[in-house]
Enzyme design. Structure first.
Site, PDB file in Angstrom:
ATOM      1  N   HIS A 123      11.617  35.569  15.429  1.00 17.83           N
ATOM      2  CA  HIS A 123      10.825  35.966  14.242  1.00 17.83           C
ATOM      3  C   HIS A 123       9.906  37.153  14.530  1.00 17.83           C
ATOM      4  O   HIS A 123       9.253  37.660  13.617  1.00 17.83           O
ATOM      5  CB  HIS A 123       9.972  34.794  13.748  1.00 17.83           C
ATOM      6  CG  HIS A 123      10.781  33.629  13.277  1.00 17.83           C
ATOM      7  ND1 HIS A 123      11.803  33.756  12.369  1.00 17.83           N
ATOM      8  CD2 HIS A 123      10.734  32.308  13.601  1.00 17.83           C
ATOM      9  CE1 HIS A 123      12.347  32.562  12.141  1.00 17.83           C
ATOM     10  NE2 HIS A 123      11.713  31.662  12.887  1.00 17.83           N
ATOM     11  N   ASP A 164      20.019  29.554  14.904  1.00 20.58           N
ATOM     12  CA  ASP A 164      18.780  28.815  14.666  1.00 20.58           C
ATOM     13  C   ASP A 164      18.712  28.486  13.164  1.00 20.58           C
ATOM     14  O   ASP A 164      19.228  29.245  12.339  1.00 20.58           O
ATOM     15  CB  ASP A 164      17.583  29.678  15.076  1.00 20.58           C
ATOM     16  CG  ASP A 164      16.258  28.940  14.969  1.00 20.58           C
ATOM     17  OD1 ASP A 164      15.800  28.405  15.992  1.00 20.58           O
ATOM     18  OD2 ASP A 164      15.672  28.899  13.854  1.00 20.58           O
ATOM     19  N   HIS A 166      16.447  28.820  11.135  1.00 21.91           N
ATOM     20  CA  HIS A 166      15.686  29.815  10.372  1.00 21.91           C
ATOM     21  C   HIS A 166      16.281  31.211  10.576  1.00 21.91           C
ATOM     22  O   HIS A 166      16.844  31.495  11.631  1.00 21.91           O
ATOM     23  CB  HIS A 166      14.223  29.824  10.833  1.00 21.91           C
ATOM     24  CG  HIS A 166      13.554  28.494  10.707  1.00 21.91           C
ATOM     25  ND1 HIS A 166      13.532  27.581  11.753  1.00 21.91           N
ATOM     26  CD2 HIS A 166      12.918  27.918   9.662  1.00 21.91           C
ATOM     27  CE1 HIS A 166      12.899  26.487  11.343  1.00 21.91           C
ATOM     28  NE2 HIS A 166      12.512  26.666  10.087  1.00 21.91           N
TER      29      HIS A 166
END
Ligand SMILES: [Zn+2]
Length: 336
Positions: A123, A164, A166
């Site tokens: 992220h 993942d 996300h």
């Protein structure tokens, strides 16, 4: 005995990135993964060297790097989700070192080379938060984007697969205009970090190098294996990468509590088995409990077995629609 085609790059320094109080991203995650690898007789780690801080600038702005360095002299937060502690800086530099070693091993020889690292990274954008994300989502520096850049320097181009739960928004942001880096990302749609939709295909001159599969809520093995067969495998076959970087998050495993995904060993074993012809640099992202205990070893076992067992699937209508939409958009650059 550890298989000649598996290496695990790990340092106890990764345990020194410590939350001030309860947090899902904590050192025990790695202990769970280690126990799982021990159970399989696959725990024989290699200790990485930290990188020089200048290496961080391959994927991050100097201002962000300095902000992290200064903040991590004590326990503090970069945002409400993301903490730093006195061990964070060394852990992050050593994580990059582990990634560098995994990539170098994958470039030299067959096999799966796992950088078992914390803090996670996918992220983290060039200057911190990426796109519309409200936070850094527990991530500090982008390990997978660094792996991609290193692989590109040697191999000329690279494929990154991020499974993942996300969206790997930081990785996508850093590689957005990079036409040498193909990034396929499967994740749950309409959750944090609120990006990774079908129409996000890459910046000017790099269109078709970013492939997003925003999977429906409650998607499980049927939906993921279907998407894998219909999108990931055809791109893999056409791109023929010299090595594949895996942004490996196991938080989509059933009973992990951060998303509604319902993946099991079936998907992770299958995914691993279909990649067994390629050298892999695997970078740990999320996974907070059962995903690390069962998903991570399933992925490794699938890869090491090298035997692809076709799995009959019955994907949901929403998953069929998502895959059809991705094909419709991406067929400008890929054949399905
Ligand atoms: Zn995640």
């Amino acid at each position: 005995m550890v298989s000649p085609v598996l290496s695990v790059v790990y340092s106890p320094v990764f345990l020194e990135h410590r939350p001030p109080s309860y947090h899902p991203e904590n050192p025990s995650r790695l202990l769970t993964a280690i126990k799982a690898l021990e159970r399989l007789g696959l725990w024989e780690p290699r200790e990485p060297e930290p990188v020089d801080p200048e290496e961080l600038l391959k994927v991050h702005e100097r201002g962000y790097v300095e902000r992290v360095r200064e903040a991590s002299v004590r326990h503090s937060h970069l945002d409400p989700d993301t903490y730093v502690s006195p061990g964070t800086w060394d852990a992050a530099l050593t994580a990059f070192g582990a990634v560098r070693e995994a990539v170098n091993l994958a470039l030299k020889k067959e096999g799966l080379h796992l950088a078992l690292v914390r803090p996670p990274g996918h992220h983290a954008g060039r200057s911190g938060r990426a796109f519309n994300a409200p936070s850094l989502g527990f991530c500090i520096f982008n390990n997978a984007a660094y792996a991609a850049k290193l692989a590109e320097e040697v191999a000329g181009r690279v494929l990154i697969i991020d499974f993942d739960a996300h969206h790997g928004n930081g990785t996508q942001e850093i590689l957005w205009n990079d036409d040498k880096a193909v990034h396929i990302d499967l994740h749950e749609r309409y959750i944090y970090p609120w990006s990774g939709y079908e129409y996000e295909v890459g910046g000017k001159g790099a269109e078709g190098t970013k492939i997003n599969l925003p999977m429906p809520h409650h998607a499980g093995d049927d939906e993921y294996i279907y998407a894998w067969n219909e999108i990931v495998l055809p791109i893999l076959a056409q791109f023929k990468p010299k090595l594949v970087v895996i942004s490996a998050g196991f938080d989509g495993f059933l009973e992990e509590s951060l998303t509604t995904l319902r993946l099991s060993e079936l998907f992770f074993t299958y995914a691993g088995s279909t990649l067994s012809r390629y050298p892999l640099a695997v970078v740990l992202e999320g996974g907070y409990s059962v995903g690390l205990d069962r998903g991570l070893p399933a992925f490794i076992n699938g890869y090491l077995s090298g035997e692809i067992h076709e799995v009959p699937v019955r994907p949901s209508y929403e998953a069929l629609r998502t895959v059809a939409r991705v094909k419709e958009i991406q067929s400008e650059w890929w054949e399905f």
